[in-house]
Design a protein around this motif. Structure first.
Motif, PDB file in Angstrom:
ATOM      1  N   THR A   1       0.843  -1.193   0.000  1.00 13.38           N
ATOM      2  CA  THR A   1       0.000   0.000   0.000  1.00 13.38           C
ATOM      3  C   THR A   1       0.878   1.243   0.000  1.00 13.38           C
ATOM      4  OG1 THR A   1      -0.128  -0.097   2.415  1.00 13.38           O
ATOM      5  CG2 THR A   1      -1.895  -1.161   1.168  1.00 13.38           C
ATOM      6  N   LEU A   2       0.441   2.263  -0.719  1.00 15.13           N
ATOM      7  CA  LEU A   2       1.303   3.414  -0.965  1.00 15.13           C
ATOM      8  C   LEU A   2       1.407   4.423   0.186  1.00 15.13           C
ATOM      9  CD1 LEU A   2       0.467   4.091  -4.705  1.00 15.13           C
ATOM     10  CD2 LEU A   2       2.691   3.448  -3.753  1.00 15.13           C
TER      11      LEU A   2
ATOM     12  N   LEU B   1       4.393   3.950   2.378  1.00 16.26           N
ATOM     13  CA  LEU B   1       5.655   4.107   1.648  1.00 16.26           C
ATOM     14  C   LEU B   1       5.995   5.578   1.458  1.00 16.26           C
ATOM     15  CD1 LEU B   1       5.221   1.306  -1.036  1.00 16.26           C
ATOM     16  CD2 LEU B   1       6.561   1.227   1.076  1.00 16.26           C
ATOM     17  N   PHE B   2       4.981   6.423   1.244  1.00 11.55           N
ATOM     18  CA  PHE B   2       5.255   7.858   1.124  1.00 11.55           C
ATOM     19  C   PHE B   2       5.735   8.437   2.449  1.00 11.55           C
ATOM     20  CE2 PHE B   2       2.709   7.728  -2.813  1.00 11.55           C
ATOM     21  CZ  PHE B   2       3.554   8.479  -3.632  1.00 11.55           C
ATOM     22  N   VAL B   3       5.214   7.932   3.550  1.00 10.55           N
ATOM     23  CA  VAL B   3       5.708   8.376   4.860  1.00 10.55           C
ATOM     24  C   VAL B   3       7.182   8.004   5.017  1.00 10.55           C
ATOM     25  CG1 VAL B   3       5.505   8.050   7.353  1.00 10.55           C
ATOM     26  CG2 VAL B   3       3.441   8.292   5.948  1.00 10.55           C
ATOM     27  N   GLN B   4       7.537   6.763   4.654  1.00 10.95           N
ATOM     28  CA  GLN B   4       8.934   6.347   4.731  1.00 10.95           C
ATOM     29  C   GLN B   4       9.816   7.215   3.842  1.00 10.95           C
ATOM     30  OE1 GLN B   4       9.660   2.057   4.400  1.00 10.95           O
ATOM     31  NE2 GLN B   4       7.506   1.696   4.852  1.00 10.95           N
ATOM     32  N   ALA B   5       9.318   7.533   2.645  1.00 14.34           N
ATOM     33  CA  ALA B   5      10.099   8.366   1.729  1.00 14.34           C
ATOM     34  C   ALA B   5      10.326   9.756   2.305  1.00 14.34           C
ATOM     35  CB  ALA B   5       9.380   8.460   0.384  1.00 14.34           C
ATOM     36  N   ALA B   6       9.314  10.308   2.961  1.00  9.65           N
ATOM     37  CA  ALA B   6       9.439  11.651   3.531  1.00  9.65           C
ATOM     38  C   ALA B   6      10.438  11.691   4.680  1.00  9.65           C
ATOM     39  CB  ALA B   6       8.075  12.143   4.004  1.00  9.65           C
TER      40      ALA B   6
ATOM     41  N   PHE C   1       4.317   0.705  -9.900  1.00  8.87           N
ATOM     42  CA  PHE C   1       4.767   1.829  -9.086  1.00  8.87           C
ATOM     43  C   PHE C   1       4.903   1.485  -7.602  1.00  8.87           C
ATOM     44  CE2 PHE C   1       3.829   5.796  -6.692  1.00  8.87           C
ATOM     45  CZ  PHE C   1       4.998   6.471  -7.001  1.00  8.87           C
ATOM     46  N   ALA C   2       3.960   0.746  -7.051  1.00  4.34           N
ATOM     47  CA  ALA C   2       4.038   0.416  -5.621  1.00  4.34           C
ATOM     48  C   ALA C   2       5.265  -0.441  -5.317  1.00  4.34           C
ATOM     49  CB  ALA C   2       2.763  -0.298  -5.171  1.00  4.34           C
ATOM     50  N   LEU C   3       5.595  -1.380  -6.203  1.00  2.00           N
ATOM     51  CA  LEU C   3       6.792  -2.195  -5.999  1.00  2.00           C
ATOM     52  C   LEU C   3       8.055  -1.351  -6.125  1.00  2.00           C
ATOM     53  CD1 LEU C   3       4.693  -4.547  -6.445  1.00  2.00           C
ATOM     54  CD2 LEU C   3       6.608  -5.833  -7.410  1.00  2.00           C
ATOM     55  N   GLN C   4       8.069  -0.409  -7.066  1.00  5.25           N
ATOM     56  CA  GLN C   4       9.212   0.494  -7.193  1.00  5.25           C
ATOM     57  C   GLN C   4       9.398   1.303  -5.907  1.00  5.25           C
ATOM     58  OE1 GLN C   4       8.174   2.809 -10.628  1.00  5.25           O
ATOM     59  NE2 GLN C   4       8.853   1.253 -12.093  1.00  5.25           N
ATOM     60  N   MET C   5       8.289   1.784  -5.364  1.00  7.59           N
ATOM     61  CA  MET C   5       8.351   2.553  -4.125  1.00  7.59           C
ATOM     62  C   MET C   5       8.899   1.711  -2.976  1.00  7.59           C
ATOM     63  SD  MET C   5       7.238   5.818  -4.039  1.00  7.59           S
ATOM     64  CE  MET C   5       6.480   6.025  -2.429  1.00  7.59           C
ATOM     65  N   GLN C   6       8.407   0.482  -2.844  1.00 12.54           N
ATOM     66  CA  GLN C   6       8.876  -0.367  -1.754  1.00 12.54           C
ATOM     67  C   GLN C   6      10.367  -0.653  -1.891  1.00 12.54           C
ATOM     68  OE1 GLN C   6       6.368  -3.190   0.012  1.00 12.54           O
ATOM     69  NE2 GLN C   6       7.909  -4.803   0.154  1.00 12.54           N
ATOM     70  N   LEU C   7      10.817  -0.907  -3.104  1.00  7.69           N
ATOM     71  CA  LEU C   7      12.233  -1.188  -3.329  1.00  7.69           C
ATOM     72  C   LEU C   7      13.098  -0.003  -2.922  1.00  7.69           C
ATOM     73  CD1 LEU C   7      14.123  -3.390  -4.671  1.00  7.69           C
ATOM     74  CD2 LEU C   7      14.023  -1.948  -6.716  1.00  7.69           C
ATOM     75  N   MET C   8      12.655   1.225  -3.249  1.00  8.99           N
ATOM     76  CA  MET C   8      13.500   2.404  -3.037  1.00  8.99           C
ATOM     77  C   MET C   8      13.260   3.102  -1.702  1.00  8.99           C
ATOM     78  SD  MET C   8      13.906   4.079  -6.828  1.00  8.99           S
ATOM     79  CE  MET C   8      12.147   4.397  -7.075  1.00  8.99           C
ATOM     80  N   THR C   9      12.389   2.525  -0.860  1.00 11.44           N
ATOM     81  CA  THR C   9      12.258   3.030   0.509  1.00 11.44           C
ATOM     82  C   THR C   9      12.739   2.006   1.531  1.00 11.44           C
ATOM     83  OG1 THR C   9       9.943   2.290   0.555  1.00 11.44           O
ATOM     84  CG2 THR C   9      10.349   4.603   0.010  1.00 11.44           C
TER      85      THR C   9
ATOM     86  N   SER D   1      -2.241   7.528 -11.056  1.00  3.62           N
ATOM     87  CA  SER D   1      -0.969   6.799 -11.046  1.00  3.62           C
ATOM     88  C   SER D   1      -0.528   6.389  -9.648  1.00  3.62           C
ATOM     89  CB  SER D   1       0.135   7.655 -11.670  1.00  3.62           C
ATOM     90  OG  SER D   1       0.442   8.772 -10.839  1.00  3.62           O
ATOM     91  N   GLY D   2      -1.059   7.075  -8.617  1.00  2.00           N
ATOM     92  CA  GLY D   2      -0.614   6.823  -7.248  1.00  2.00           C
ATOM     93  C   GLY D   2       0.633   7.595  -6.863  1.00  2.00           C
ATOM     94  N   ASP D   3       1.192   8.386  -7.781  1.00  2.00           N
ATOM     95  CA  ASP D   3       2.452   9.088  -7.541  1.00  2.00           C
ATOM     96  C   ASP D   3       2.174  10.496  -7.026  1.00  2.00           C
ATOM     97  OD1 ASP D   3       4.961  10.188  -7.501  1.00  2.00           O
ATOM     98  OD2 ASP D   3       5.548   9.443  -9.471  1.00  2.00           O
ATOM     99  N   TYR D   4       2.231  10.654  -5.705  1.00  2.49           N
ATOM    100  CA  TYR D   4       1.937  11.932  -5.062  1.00  2.49           C
ATOM    101  C   TYR D   4       3.223  12.671  -4.679  1.00  2.49           C
ATOM    102  CZ  TYR D   4      -3.053  10.932  -4.827  1.00  2.49           C
ATOM    103  OH  TYR D   4      -4.364  10.688  -5.151  1.00  2.49           O
TER     104      TYR D   4
END
Length: 285
Positions: free
Chosen positions: A13-14, A17-22, A73-81, A191-194
């Motif tokens: 779930t995205l 992952l956005f919280v981790q990225a921030a 996109f969600a898998l890309q986010m998980q990989l890079m966070t 896209s889910g890309d915020y």
């Protein structure tokens, strides 16, 4: 190719992952993880149709050529966070994007998505790496993507590789359109890309931009939609290089070579001498 694969039962779930990225704002190393992620993902036809409208694609039986990026996109986010990924996701700059379409994207219901990172290289402004995405269905390879990402502030040994530029072809204007002030929010919904640099002037200023800028993948998608009658539907490599960002709102002009098995295109500002994106297409190598 990744040395090891981690198989997921469902896409992550995205929001988390956005919280981790921030929270990740520093470079923590200079070695890429050698483990990739794999997961079976179902295609939601209604979401595809909404994406089609936002990006300007005509209503056909084929999935838009850039939509598999959304599936991954969600898998890309998980990989890079993940903790073993050394670079802060929100500090990365998307330099180039290449997609390969092996077969027509019609009748696709479920696909296996694989993502991994590779090819860490020195760059004059830091270091680049490839975010590699592969999409397969029951018949085998369907679609691939190689996104070249730049992380500033990373020092690697060696000299940066030179860029190869093909001889330019004659281009003529084929379309122009307005990138509206809210297109970043529209694209985020489909896209889910915020990413905050695309959402509003207020959020973009937090990352050093005077106003929101158009998402590179939306620009690529909108361009391919306008070039639908220029490019083959499959057996094709499409590459773009992102240059000057499109500040929102802005009018842009698309120029391209003649329709055929290979060609080139360029996206420029309508009222200034700015090149926003350059690209080409050719048969699969």
């Amino acid at each position: 190719m990744a040395s090891h694969w981690n198989y997921l039962n469902a896409p992550p779930t995205l929001p988390g992952l956005f919280v981790q990225a921030a929270l990740r704002r520093k470079v923590t190393g200079s070695v890429l993880p050698d483990e990739g992620l794999r997961c079976w993902v179902s295609v939601n036809r209604q979401q595809v149709e909404t994406y089609r409208k936002v990006c300007g694609f005509s209503n056909t039986s084929l999935m838009p050529p850039t939509y598999p990026h959304v599936l991954a996109f969600a898998l890309q986010m998980q990989l890079m966070t993940a903790k073993d990924f050394p670079f802060p996701l929100l500090g990365l700059i998307h330099l180039r994007n290449s997609i390969s379409i092996h077969r027509p994207l019609g009748g696709v219901g479920q696909v296996r998505v694989s993502v991994h990172v590779a090819n860490l290289q020195p760059h004059t402004k830091g270091a680049t790496f490839s975010l590699v995405t592969q999409i397969e269905d029951a018949l085998g390879p369907l679609w691939e993507e190689d996104s070249t990402m730049l992380c500033r502030g990373v020092q690697l040994p060696g000299e940066p590789a030179g860029d190869f530029e093909p001889a330019p072809l004659p281009l003529v204007e084929v379309a122009r359109w307005l990138a509206p002030v809210d297109i970043g929010r529209q694209y985020a919904k489909v896209s889910g890309d915020y990413n905050p640099i695309h959402l509003s002037a207020t959020s973009a200023k937090m990352f050093g931009f005077p106003t929101a800028i158009a998402h590179g993948l939306w620009l690529e998608s909108r361009t391919l939609a306008a070039l639908d009658d220029h490019l083959p539907a499959s057996n094709v490599d499409i590459s773009v290089e992102f240059q000057k960002p499109v500040r929102l709102p802005s009018e842009v002009v698309l120029s391209a070579s003649l329709a055929g098995s290979s060609g080139q295109f360029r996206l420029t500002a309508a009222n200034a001498d700015l090149v926003h994106m350059m690209g080409s297409w050719q048969p699969l190598s």
